[in-house]
Design a protein around this motif. Structure first.
Motif, PDB file in Angstrom:
ATOM      1  N   PRO A 102      -6.122  14.530  26.063  1.00 41.58           N
ATOM      2  CA  PRO A 102      -6.244  14.734  24.617  1.00 41.58           C
ATOM      3  C   PRO A 102      -6.874  16.084  24.292  1.00 41.58           C
ATOM      4  N   LYS A 103      -6.461  16.681  23.192  1.00 42.03           N
ATOM      5  CA  LYS A 103      -6.933  18.016  22.850  1.00 42.03           C
ATOM      6  C   LYS A 103      -8.427  18.048  22.563  1.00 42.03           C
ATOM      7  N   ASP A 104      -8.966  16.934  22.042  1.00 40.69           N
ATOM      8  CA  ASP A 104     -10.359  16.958  21.608  1.00 40.69           C
ATOM      9  C   ASP A 104     -11.318  16.444  22.671  1.00 40.69           C
ATOM     10  N   GLY A 105     -10.879  16.331  23.910  1.00 43.80           N
ATOM     11  CA  GLY A 105     -11.817  15.876  24.925  1.00 43.80           C
ATOM     12  C   GLY A 105     -11.168  15.681  26.275  1.00 43.80           C
ATOM     13  N   ASN A 106     -12.005  15.488  27.272  1.00 41.30           N
ATOM     14  CA  ASN A 106     -11.543  15.305  28.631  1.00 41.30           C
ATOM     15  C   ASN A 106     -12.355  14.161  29.241  1.00 41.30           C
ATOM     16  N   PHE A 107     -11.687  13.070  29.556  1.00 39.83           N
ATOM     17  CA  PHE A 107     -12.392  11.909  30.101  1.00 39.83           C
ATOM     18  C   PHE A 107     -13.136  12.251  31.380  1.00 39.83           C
ATOM     19  N   PHE A 108     -12.526  13.069  32.237  1.00 43.65           N
ATOM     20  CA  PHE A 108     -13.161  13.405  33.502  1.00 43.65           C
ATOM     21  C   PHE A 108     -14.431  14.234  33.288  1.00 43.65           C
ATOM     22  N   GLU A 109     -14.398  15.126  32.307  1.00 42.90           N
ATOM     23  CA  GLU A 109     -15.607  15.892  32.001  1.00 42.90           C
ATOM     24  C   GLU A 109     -16.729  14.975  31.521  1.00 42.90           C
ATOM     25  N   LEU A 110     -16.366  13.992  30.712  1.00 47.68           N
ATOM     26  CA  LEU A 110     -17.366  13.042  30.212  1.00 47.68           C
ATOM     27  C   LEU A 110     -17.918  12.192  31.356  1.00 47.68           C
ATOM     28  N   PHE A 111     -17.044  11.778  32.267  1.00 46.79           N
ATOM     29  CA  PHE A 111     -17.511  11.046  33.454  1.00 46.79           C
ATOM     30  C   PHE A 111     -18.508  11.900  34.242  1.00 46.79           C
ATOM     31  N   ASN A 112     -18.166  13.177  34.433  1.00 45.69           N
ATOM     32  CA  ASN A 112     -19.051  14.067  35.191  1.00 45.69           C
ATOM     33  C   ASN A 112     -20.405  14.232  34.504  1.00 45.69           C
ATOM     34  N   GLU A 113     -20.372  14.388  33.188  1.00 47.50           N
ATOM     35  CA  GLU A 113     -21.631  14.523  32.448  1.00 47.50           C
ATOM     36  C   GLU A 113     -22.483  13.262  32.585  1.00 47.50           C
ATOM     37  N   HIS A 114     -21.830  12.119  32.536  1.00 41.05           N
ATOM     38  CA  HIS A 114     -22.555  10.855  32.686  1.00 41.05           C
ATOM     39  C   HIS A 114     -23.133  10.747  34.094  1.00 41.05           C
ATOM     40  N   ARG A 165     -30.712   7.645  27.265  1.00 41.81           N
ATOM     41  CA  ARG A 165     -30.218   7.896  25.909  1.00 41.81           C
ATOM     42  C   ARG A 165     -29.046   8.882  25.924  1.00 41.81           C
ATOM     43  N   ASN A 166     -29.154   9.924  26.737  1.00 40.01           N
ATOM     44  CA  ASN A 166     -28.055  10.892  26.840  1.00 40.01           C
ATOM     45  C   ASN A 166     -26.789  10.229  27.369  1.00 40.01           C
ATOM     46  N   ALA A 167     -26.965   9.348  28.344  1.00 41.23           N
ATOM     47  CA  ALA A 167     -25.809   8.651  28.913  1.00 41.23           C
ATOM     48  C   ALA A 167     -25.180   7.710  27.894  1.00 41.23           C
ATOM     49  N   ASP A 168     -26.005   7.074  27.079  1.00 39.67           N
ATOM     50  CA  ASP A 168     -25.473   6.190  26.029  1.00 39.67           C
ATOM     51  C   ASP A 168     -24.575   6.964  25.068  1.00 39.67           C
ATOM     52  N   LYS A 169     -24.996   8.178  24.729  1.00 38.07           N
ATOM     53  CA  LYS A 169     -24.190   9.005  23.828  1.00 38.07           C
ATOM     54  C   LYS A 169     -22.838   9.341  24.459  1.00 38.07           C
ATOM     55  N   ILE A 170     -22.857   9.627  25.757  1.00 33.77           N
ATOM     56  CA  ILE A 170     -21.598   9.941  26.458  1.00 33.77           C
ATOM     57  C   ILE A 170     -20.705   8.706  26.509  1.00 33.77           C
ATOM     58  N   THR A 171     -21.297   7.553  26.771  1.00 33.72           N
ATOM     59  CA  THR A 171     -20.524   6.301  26.796  1.00 33.72           C
ATOM     60  C   THR A 171     -19.873   6.046  25.446  1.00 33.72           C
ATOM     61  N   THR A 172     -20.626   6.258  24.385  1.00 32.74           N
ATOM     62  CA  THR A 172     -20.076   6.085  23.035  1.00 32.74           C
ATOM     63  C   THR A 172     -18.929   7.046  22.787  1.00 32.74           C
ATOM     64  N   GLU A 230      -8.061   0.441  30.709  1.00 38.77           N
ATOM     65  CA  GLU A 230      -9.048  -0.547  31.124  1.00 38.77           C
ATOM     66  C   GLU A 230      -9.920  -0.002  32.255  1.00 38.77           C
ATOM     67  N   GLN A 231      -9.336   0.819  33.117  1.00 39.69           N
ATOM     68  CA  GLN A 231     -10.134   1.448  34.179  1.00 39.69           C
ATOM     69  C   GLN A 231     -11.179   2.389  33.589  1.00 39.69           C
ATOM     70  N   ILE A 232     -10.791   3.154  32.575  1.00 43.43           N
ATOM     71  CA  ILE A 232     -11.741   4.046  31.909  1.00 43.43           C
ATOM     72  C   ILE A 232     -12.869   3.242  31.285  1.00 43.43           C
ATOM     73  N   HIS A 233     -12.520   2.193  30.573  1.00 38.86           N
ATOM     74  CA  HIS A 233     -13.501   1.353  29.899  1.00 38.86           C
ATOM     75  C   HIS A 233     -14.458   0.721  30.899  1.00 38.86           C
ATOM     76  N   SER A 234     -13.923   0.157  31.958  1.00 40.17           N
ATOM     77  CA  SER A 234     -14.763  -0.505  32.959  1.00 40.17           C
ATOM     78  C   SER A 234     -15.639   0.482  33.704  1.00 40.17           C
ATOM     79  N   LEU A 235     -15.093   1.657  34.017  1.00 41.26           N
ATOM     80  CA  LEU A 235     -15.850   2.640  34.784  1.00 41.26           C
ATOM     81  C   LEU A 235     -17.047   3.165  34.002  1.00 41.26           C
ATOM     82  N   ILE A 236     -16.836   3.563  32.759  1.00 42.28           N
ATOM     83  CA  ILE A 236     -17.948   4.138  31.998  1.00 42.28           C
ATOM     84  C   ILE A 236     -19.009   3.081  31.712  1.00 42.28           C
TER      85      ILE A 236
END
Length: 215
Positions: free
Chosen positions: A8-20, A56-63, A80-86
């Motif tokens: 998606p143009k407005d984000g990258n799931f893998f980047e969010l996983f890495n940040e978490h 708290r930072n991780a909660d924001k990333i999860t959201t 479902e894999q994304i949802h379960s993993l995060i």
């Protein structure tokens, strides 16, 4: 779903996983430091606060991941894999925070070597989780797939190590601790700490499934 599709143009799931994953490791390192300096109140409170900040930072990333899921039609791996993993990753930091709170609330009088060992194993598990997460975007490379599976195996072995340490700690506790209140406190702490490695193993199992399905 397969890797390589447009994200998606407005984000990258893998980047969010890495940040978490980075927050998980930061929280785990702060937790181990809190154990190390438990008898120094100022430092103990400093590291407790750092665990809270990471959670708290991780909660924001999860959201943000959940929000992105609702806005994204095509995802790099199964929804479902994304949802379960995060969510499973978030459970790790929740347990780190719960463990630090339990130690403070129970007013533990001394930190045993077994508490230190379980904390160190927890940190190693968290570091391996972070490493496995960084490999997810490159699973189309056979050597990366192999490395991801190996890292998951390492997490499984660390979880087994935590089980052994906890069993030994419990046995020693019930044989040697004469203060009933302290026994109850330490038993709860051992169980919390062992649960951290369990959560890491849950994440490893999810990653292993993603690897096998998408490589």
């Amino acid at each position: 779903m397969i890797f390589g599709k447009l994200l998606p143009k407005d984000g990258n799931f893998f980047e969010l996983f890495n940040e978490h994953g980075q927050q998980i490791v930061e929280g785990a390192r702060a937790f181990v430091s809190m154990i190390q300096y438990y008898n120094t109140p100022d430092l103990r409170e400093k590291y407790v606060a750092e665990v809270d900040d990471a959670e708290r930072n991780a909660d924001k990333i999860t959201t943000e991941v959940h929000r992105l899921l609702h806005r994204t039609f095509i995802t790099p791996i199964d929804r479902e894999q994304i949802h379960s993993l995060i969510n499973s990753m978030d459970d790790i930091l929740d347990l780190l925070q719960d463990s630090s709170e339990v130690m403070a609330l129970y007013d533990v009088q001394h930190i045993t070597e077994d508490v230190q060992r379980l904390g160190e194993i927890s940190l190693k598990c968290c570091e391996r989780v972070q490493h496995a997460i960084t490999l997810l975007p490159k699973l189309n490379q056979p050597e990366v797939t192999e490395a991801a599976l190996k890292t998951c195996e390492e997490i499984d072995k660390l979880e087994s190590d935590a089980d052994r340490v906890m069993r030994s700690a419990m046995s020693k506790l019930f044989r040697e601790e004469t203060d009933t209140r302290e026994l109850i406190k330490l038993k709860a702490i051992y169980e919390h700490l062992e649960s951290i490695s369990d959560c890491c193993e849950d994440v490893a199992n999810l990653i292993e499934g993603i690897v096998l399905e998408n490589s």
